[in-house]
Design a protein around this motif. Structure first.
Motif, PDB file in Angstrom:
ATOM      1  N   MET B   1       0.840  -1.195   0.000  1.00  0.00           N
ATOM      2  CA  MET B   1       0.000   0.000   0.000  1.00  0.00           C
ATOM      3  C   MET B   1       0.889   1.264   0.000  1.00  0.00           C
ATOM      4  O   MET B   1       1.839   1.359   0.767  1.00  0.00           O
ATOM      5  N   VAL B   2       0.578   2.181  -0.881  1.00  0.00           N
ATOM      6  CA  VAL B   2       1.390   3.403  -0.984  1.00  0.00           C
ATOM      7  C   VAL B   2       0.885   4.435   0.023  1.00  0.00           C
ATOM      8  O   VAL B   2      -0.310   4.692   0.117  1.00  0.00           O
ATOM      9  N   ASN B   3       1.818   4.969   0.827  1.00  0.00           N
ATOM     10  CA  ASN B   3       1.413   6.010   1.783  1.00  0.00           C
ATOM     11  C   ASN B   3       1.000   7.261   1.040  1.00  0.00           C
ATOM     12  O   ASN B   3       1.522   7.560  -0.026  1.00  0.00           O
ATOM     13  N   LYS B   4       0.076   7.987   1.653  1.00  0.00           N
ATOM     14  CA  LYS B   4      -0.361   9.228   1.025  1.00  0.00           C
ATOM     15  C   LYS B   4       0.810  10.217   1.010  1.00  0.00           C
ATOM     16  O   LYS B   4       1.468  10.424   2.030  1.00  0.00           O
ATOM     17  N   LEU B   5       1.062  10.761  -0.154  1.00  0.00           N
ATOM     18  CA  LEU B   5       2.198  11.665  -0.308  1.00  0.00           C
ATOM     19  C   LEU B   5       1.786  13.066   0.131  1.00  0.00           C
ATOM     20  O   LEU B   5       0.741  13.552  -0.275  1.00  0.00           O
ATOM     21  N   GLU B   6       2.604  13.661   0.977  1.00  0.00           N
ATOM     22  CA  GLU B   6       2.280  15.019   1.421  1.00  0.00           C
ATOM     23  C   GLU B   6       3.079  16.033   0.615  1.00  0.00           C
ATOM     24  O   GLU B   6       4.306  15.973   0.590  1.00  0.00           O
ATOM     25  N   TYR B   7       2.379  16.905  -0.055  1.00  0.00           N
ATOM     26  CA  TYR B   7       3.025  17.964  -0.837  1.00  0.00           C
ATOM     27  C   TYR B   7       2.063  19.139  -0.858  1.00  0.00           C
ATOM     28  O   TYR B   7       0.899  19.011  -0.475  1.00  0.00           O
ATOM     29  N   ARG B   8       2.560  20.281  -1.294  1.00  0.00           N
ATOM     30  CA  ARG B   8       1.656  21.428  -1.389  1.00  0.00           C
ATOM     31  C   ARG B   8       1.754  22.042  -2.778  1.00  0.00           C
ATOM     32  O   ARG B   8       2.795  21.943  -3.435  1.00  0.00           O
ATOM     33  N   LEU B   9       0.653  22.654  -3.199  1.00  0.00           N
ATOM     34  CA  LEU B   9       0.640  23.344  -4.478  1.00  0.00           C
ATOM     35  C   LEU B   9       0.775  24.837  -4.205  1.00  0.00           C
ATOM     36  O   LEU B   9       0.136  25.360  -3.294  1.00  0.00           O
ATOM     37  N   ARG B  10       1.613  25.478  -4.971  1.00  0.00           N
ATOM     38  CA  ARG B  10       1.733  26.934  -4.834  1.00  0.00           C
ATOM     39  C   ARG B  10       2.043  27.541  -6.197  1.00  0.00           C
ATOM     40  O   ARG B  10       2.410  26.815  -7.143  1.00  0.00           O
TER      41      ARG B  10
END
Lengths: 266, 273
Positions: B1-10
């Protein structure tokens, strides 16, 4: 008229004023092209990193610009225009010949050119020079997503305003996959007018239920109304009002040929 | 299972340029100067009269840019006298972060920004496979009938000639190829005629036809190139092309199969063509 009457030279500052006139005239009948201004042309051709001034070749007759070609050092032809009132065959032939010489001198291995399929002169010259011909859509498709249907419908109808609107009624178009606020469009054709707005009016007499892809395909001629109904992508209620819906969709249909010179619209 | 990737859009900042250019170098199959160089970036965006930095979005994870979407707004003709405000651009995601819906997030955020700017149509071009896999399911894009013809003319064998030293090295290392002696004349549509001389582990190219070759080949340049570049099914493609006469050969059948070995030798270097 002989080809020798046309002289080919390289670009000089100020030529762009004539270029954009030729460009906008040459492609005025096509959809898919971005109309040129001088600033647009300077950016998309002269300032392009892969183009140098020797790659902008100008055909002249008695000091009047009658055609030009912009070819990059890697062999891509970014623009090719000619004055149709002149001997287009001779102009294009000379320009393509010089473009080939330029690319060979720059060490390029090929020349790539995009042309509207119905331009008999450019297509004929490419055959004469033994170019390999293929449909651009086999390797690259033009994709489109409408973000504002009410505005698009309004613009289309404004352009076609000379057409008489003889299907007075109130229509509610429901786009089942559009976000709330964009999913209901009202079209009111009563009194010979054509009013279009977001949202719902009370008691619309005709309801059209569809999705954004289907409505886009119907407007841009990618899908026929009959196919849309048979494939259950378009519902009309009450169905007996279908003739009026056909008239509405026929009014919105854009029939122009699309010519999309991919590298001039990044 | 792939962990949810944390990133931000700017939105884009001036100091993002170098990182975005590096991303385009990684993300585009065949990088070119217009997309994957600072010079290209400056031309493509900063010098463009329609440049709007608020329409460049990046996806950032721990300070590193892992995705980018750029768009420009122009007046697109959709009819002979009908222009609408339209947006088009590029999208790229770092190869290590693909299949995590970063492209989808960038696209949806960009559509929202474009709506706010009064854009009526978002348009672009894509390979047919990318359209089917990405643009059609992600945003419900439609491919429109396009009547543009692509003309290609190959002008010289220079790109192939530049690769010859490397090809010869491979030929010498392969015992089957080292024993092959073959003269092949190519007469292909959209390319100048040339002759391939394969002699005891060495290939040479002459940019003309010679008389009495072992094999003579006629057909489409692009088809021959696709067979050279092709994957596991290239032998089937070659046989099919021979049977349907899309490629015509003259010469002893045995030599035609030797030719396949020669195609194999060229394959590793064909990306430069």
């Amino acid at each position: 008229m002989q080809a020798s009457e046309y002289n080919v030279r390289t670009y000089r500052d100020g030529d762009e004023v004539e270029f954009i006139k030729l460009f906008n005239e040459s492609y005025q009948h096509y959809a898919g092209v971005v109309s040129r201004t001088v600033d647009d042309w300077l950016w998309s051709c002269k300032l392009r990193p892969t183009v140098d001034s020797e790659g902008i070749l100008v055909a002249e007759k008695n000091d009047e610009i009658v055609g030009y070609i912009v070819v990059g050092n890697l062999g891509e032809v970014y623009e090719l225009c000619y004055n149709p009132a002149q001997n287009g065959w001779a102009i294009v032939s000379k320009l393509v010949e010089r473009a080939i010489q330029h690319v060979v001198a720059k060490g390029g291995g090929r020349l790539i050119l995009l042309a509207p399929s119905d331009d008999a002169i450019i297509c004929g010259i490419c055959k004469k020079f033994e170019f390999k011909e293929s449909q651009l859509s086999d390797v690259s498709v033009t994709t489109l997503r409408v973000l504002n249907f009410p505005m698009l419908i309004k613009k289309i109808v404004d352009r076609k305003k000379r057409e008489k609107i003889d299907f007075e009624d109130t229509f509610l178009i429901q786009l089942k996959d559009a976000p709330p606020g964009d999913n209901l469009i009202t079209v009111d054709t009563r009194g010979g007018l054509f009013l279009v707005k977001r949202g719902e009016i009370d008691n619309p007499r005709i309801k059209i239920c569809t999705d954004t892809r289907t409505l886009t395909s119907l407007i841009f001629g990618e899908l026929s109304v009959v196919n849309a109904i048979l494939s259950l992508r378009l519902w009309v209620r009450p169905f007996r009002k279908l003739p009026k819906v056909l008239k509405l969709l026929s009014l919105l249909l854009l029939r122009e040929t699309w010519y999309v010179p991919r590298w001039s619209t990044p | 299972m792939v962990n949810k990737l944390e990133y931000r859009l700017r939105t884009y900042r001036d100091d993002d340029e170098a990182a975005i250019v590096e991303l385009f170098k990684l993300g585009i199959g065949r990088p070119n100067i217009e997309r994957a160089s600072i010079e290209g970036w400056n031309w493509r965006y900063r010098l463009d009269p329609n440049f709007d930095p608020s329409l460049i979005l990046v996806a950032e994870k721990d300070g590193k840019i892992i995705g980018c979407m750029t768009t420009t707004i122009r007046d697109l003709k959709i009819g002979s006298s009908l222009k609408v405000k339209a947006a088009s651009g590029d999208i790229v995601v770092h190869p290590d972060y693909r299949r995590r819906d970063i492209a989808t997030a960038l696209i949806h955020k960009m559509l929202e920004l474009q709506r706010r700017k009064g854009v009526i149509i978002a348009f672009g071009s894509a390979a047919p496979e990318t359209y089917r896999r990405v643009w059609k399911p992600t945003i419900g894009a439609v491919s429109i009938p396009d009547d543009t013809t692509l003309y290609t003319k190959f002008l010289s064998c220079r790109p192939l000639k530049l690769l010859l030293p490397s090809i010869n090295k491979t030929l010498k290392q392969d015992s089957r190829l080292a024993r092959t002696n073959l003269t092949v004349v190519f007469h292909l549509n959209g390319a100048p005629p040339f002759t391939l001389l394969i002699h005891e582990g060495k290939i040479d190219i002459i940019e003309r036809q010679i008389s009495k070759p072992n094999v003579s080949i006629e057909g489409e340049f692009s088809l021959i190139l696709s067979i050279i570049k092709g994957s596991r099914r290239r032998i089937l493609t070659l046989l099919k092309a021979l049977l349907t006469r899309k490629i015509k050969t003259r010469g002893v059948l045995r030599n035609t199969f030797k030719l396949y070995i020669c195609f194999k030798a060229l394959r590793a270097y064909s990306s430069g063509l």
